[in-house]
Design a protein around this motif. Sequence first.
Motif, PDB file in Angstrom:
ATOM      1  N   GLY A  29     -25.014 -79.117 -15.031  1.00  0.00           N
ATOM      2  CA  GLY A  29     -23.905 -79.939 -15.678  1.00  0.00           C
ATOM      3  C   GLY A  29     -24.048 -80.179 -17.086  1.00  0.00           C
ATOM      4  N   ALA A  30     -25.322 -80.437 -17.626  1.00  0.00           N
ATOM      5  CA  ALA A  30     -25.645 -80.494 -18.927  1.00  0.00           C
ATOM      6  C   ALA A  30     -25.270 -79.256 -19.811  1.00  0.00           C
ATOM      7  N   VAL A  31     -25.574 -78.203 -19.263  1.00  0.00           N
ATOM      8  CA  VAL A  31     -25.325 -76.841 -19.838  1.00  0.00           C
ATOM      9  C   VAL A  31     -23.838 -76.643 -20.020  1.00  0.00           C
ATOM     10  N   LEU A  32     -23.039 -77.131 -18.987  1.00  0.00           N
ATOM     11  CA  LEU A  32     -21.448 -77.043 -19.072  1.00  0.00           C
ATOM     12  C   LEU A  32     -21.067 -77.952 -19.936  1.00  0.00           C
ATOM     13  N   HIS A  33     -21.764 -78.945 -20.187  1.00  0.00           N
ATOM     14  CA  HIS A  33     -21.092 -80.046 -20.860  1.00  0.00           C
ATOM     15  C   HIS A  33     -21.303 -79.580 -22.217  1.00  0.00           C
ATOM     16  N   ASN A  34     -22.127 -79.100 -22.646  1.00  0.00           N
ATOM     17  CA  ASN A  34     -22.603 -78.655 -23.951  1.00  0.00           C
ATOM     18  C   ASN A  34     -21.790 -77.241 -24.345  1.00  0.00           C
ATOM     19  N   ILE A  35     -21.473 -76.479 -23.485  1.00  0.00           N
ATOM     20  CA  ILE A  35     -20.553 -75.360 -23.666  1.00  0.00           C
ATOM     21  C   ILE A  35     -19.143 -75.839 -23.788  1.00  0.00           C
ATOM     22  N   GLY A  36     -18.869 -76.831 -23.136  1.00  0.00           N
ATOM     23  CA  GLY A  36     -17.443 -77.371 -23.310  1.00  0.00           C
ATOM     24  C   GLY A  36     -17.266 -78.097 -24.817  1.00  0.00           C
ATOM     25  N   GLN A  37     -18.206 -78.708 -25.159  1.00  0.00           N
ATOM     26  CA  GLN A  37     -18.351 -79.253 -26.601  1.00  0.00           C
ATOM     27  C   GLN A  37     -18.402 -78.028 -27.784  1.00  0.00           C
ATOM     28  N   PHE A  38     -18.972 -77.168 -27.345  1.00  0.00           N
ATOM     29  CA  PHE A  38     -19.141 -75.792 -28.292  1.00  0.00           C
ATOM     30  C   PHE A  38     -17.868 -75.249 -28.621  1.00  0.00           C
ATOM     31  N   CYS A  39     -17.089 -75.261 -27.252  1.00  0.00           N
ATOM     32  CA  CYS A  39     -15.743 -74.396 -27.253  1.00  0.00           C
ATOM     33  C   CYS A  39     -14.987 -75.137 -28.362  1.00  0.00           C
ATOM     34  N   VAL A  40     -15.020 -76.666 -28.141  1.00  0.00           N
ATOM     35  CA  VAL A  40     -13.843 -77.491 -29.113  1.00  0.00           C
ATOM     36  C   VAL A  40     -14.325 -77.264 -30.422  1.00  0.00           C
ATOM     37  N   ALA A  41     -15.724 -77.110 -30.878  1.00  0.00           N
ATOM     38  CA  ALA A  41     -16.385 -77.160 -32.181  1.00  0.00           C
ATOM     39  C   ALA A  41     -16.023 -75.828 -32.630  1.00  0.00           C
ATOM     40  N   LEU A  42     -15.924 -74.919 -31.787  1.00  0.00           N
ATOM     41  CA  LEU A  42     -15.483 -73.333 -32.367  1.00  0.00           C
ATOM     42  C   LEU A  42     -14.223 -73.213 -32.750  1.00  0.00           C
ATOM     43  N   ALA A  43     -13.322 -73.975 -31.866  1.00  0.00           N
ATOM     44  CA  ALA A  43     -12.018 -73.819 -32.229  1.00  0.00           C
ATOM     45  C   ALA A  43     -11.696 -74.612 -33.464  1.00  0.00           C
ATOM     46  N   TYR A  81     -25.894 -72.358 -33.370  1.00  0.00           N
ATOM     47  CA  TYR A  81     -26.219 -73.716 -32.677  1.00  0.00           C
ATOM     48  C   TYR A  81     -26.168 -73.384 -31.226  1.00  0.00           C
ATOM     49  N   LEU A  82     -25.606 -72.363 -30.823  1.00  0.00           N
ATOM     50  CA  LEU A  82     -25.264 -72.276 -29.298  1.00  0.00           C
ATOM     51  C   LEU A  82     -26.715 -72.064 -28.769  1.00  0.00           C
ATOM     52  N   PRO A  83     -27.779 -71.311 -29.016  1.00  0.00           N
ATOM     53  CA  PRO A  83     -29.056 -71.249 -28.441  1.00  0.00           C
ATOM     54  C   PRO A  83     -29.790 -72.655 -28.296  1.00  0.00           C
ATOM     55  N   PHE A  84     -29.825 -73.409 -29.337  1.00  0.00           N
ATOM     56  CA  PHE A  84     -30.284 -74.795 -29.320  1.00  0.00           C
ATOM     57  C   PHE A  84     -29.601 -75.937 -28.505  1.00  0.00           C
ATOM     58  N   LEU A  85     -28.207 -75.565 -28.123  1.00  0.00           N
ATOM     59  CA  LEU A  85     -27.555 -76.542 -27.404  1.00  0.00           C
ATOM     60  C   LEU A  85     -27.663 -75.976 -25.885  1.00  0.00           C
ATOM     61  N   MET A  86     -28.092 -74.599 -25.519  1.00  0.00           N
ATOM     62  CA  MET A  86     -28.312 -74.494 -24.416  1.00  0.00           C
ATOM     63  C   MET A  86     -29.580 -74.840 -23.843  1.00  0.00           C
ATOM     64  N   PHE A  87     -30.834 -74.809 -24.655  1.00  0.00           N
ATOM     65  CA  PHE A  87     -32.069 -75.126 -24.505  1.00  0.00           C
ATOM     66  C   PHE A  87     -31.954 -76.585 -24.224  1.00  0.00           C
ATOM     67  N   SER A  88     -31.327 -77.347 -25.039  1.00  0.00           N
ATOM     68  CA  SER A  88     -31.383 -78.760 -24.956  1.00  0.00           C
ATOM     69  C   SER A  88     -30.394 -79.308 -23.752  1.00  0.00           C
ATOM     70  N   GLY A  89     -29.629 -78.403 -23.452  1.00  0.00           N
ATOM     71  CA  GLY A  89     -28.995 -78.829 -22.253  1.00  0.00           C
ATOM     72  C   GLY A  89     -29.844 -78.711 -20.834  1.00  0.00           C
ATOM     73  N   PHE A  90     -30.701 -77.562 -20.836  1.00  0.00           N
ATOM     74  CA  PHE A  90     -31.784 -77.511 -19.832  1.00  0.00           C
ATOM     75  C   PHE A  90     -32.901 -78.602 -19.684  1.00  0.00           C
ATOM     76  N   ILE A  91     -33.269 -78.932 -20.863  1.00  0.00           N
ATOM     77  CA  ILE A  91     -34.196 -80.041 -20.883  1.00  0.00           C
ATOM     78  C   ILE A  91     -33.799 -81.294 -20.584  1.00  0.00           C
ATOM     79  N   THR A  92     -32.548 -81.766 -21.347  1.00  0.00           N
ATOM     80  CA  THR A  92     -32.090 -82.931 -21.049  1.00  0.00           C
ATOM     81  C   THR A  92     -31.330 -83.252 -19.617  1.00  0.00           C
ATOM     82  N   GLY A  93     -30.751 -82.227 -19.036  1.00  0.00           N
ATOM     83  CA  GLY A  93     -30.269 -82.067 -17.734  1.00  0.00           C
ATOM     84  C   GLY A  93     -31.421 -82.260 -16.568  1.00  0.00           C
ATOM     85  N   ILE A  94     -32.594 -81.721 -16.781  1.00  0.00           N
ATOM     86  CA  ILE A  94     -33.497 -81.813 -16.069  1.00  0.00           C
ATOM     87  C   ILE A  94     -34.135 -83.137 -16.034  1.00  0.00           C
ATOM     88  N   PHE A  95     -34.097 -83.702 -17.260  1.00  0.00           N
ATOM     89  CA  PHE A  95     -34.684 -85.064 -17.422  1.00  0.00           C
ATOM     90  C   PHE A  95     -33.767 -86.098 -16.843  1.00  0.00           C
TER      91      PHE A  95
END
Length: 216
Positions: A156-170, A179-193
């Motif tokens: 869910g955290a990864v999908l959340h970051n992807i959704g935000q990234f798509c809006v920012a990209l538009a 920024y995408l690799p950092f968002l994906m990595f942070s999604g993994f860490i924060t989602g697990i936590f």
Amino acid sequence: MRVASGVSRSYLREDGNVKFKRSANRLSAKSFSRAIRKRRVVENRQSTTKTIAQLGVLTAVALTIFVVELQIPPLIPIPGIKLGLANIITMYAIYYYRPKEVMAIVFTRIFLGSIFGGNLSALMYSFSGSTLCLLGMLPLRRVLPKKFIWLNSMMGAVLHNIGQFCVALAVMGTAIIAYLPFLMFSGFITGIFTGLCAQILVFKLNRKKIEKEIRR
């Protein structure tokens, strides 16, 4: 003739008694079914009121956590990366409430959080990320049991970051692709936590519920 008339009278009395019993049984059955229907209506109203109260409490708790987290300086100076502690409440609701109730908690918290945080411009980012997040996590709860809440939270955290990234990209263009690799990595860490926190919360609440039932 007298014997025949006596027999016919006794037959009529017996037939009348049978009809009376049948009508009484029908009336009792109707009154019983009405009582059952009334009881079900009352129970449904009570359960609906209880559910609304619980949703209000969960929304208030999630909103409080969100506002408190806004006061904490970001651990990494990259826009869009934060712990998302309010998602602990979201993960709990996903496994204990219906989809429309979960969406009510999430979207109400997002709207009120943007008002209290003074950042209405972030609404479209939050709504897009949360919508994509819920579209992924709600079906996954049927596949992943409660002992794998952390895995569902990570997705869910990864999908959340992807959704935000798509809006920012538009809005901002392709300049933010870095920024995408950092968002994906942070999604993994924060989602697990947050998922592990939600999992601990669920198991503790279940243990308390079992202890109360044993004491009864």
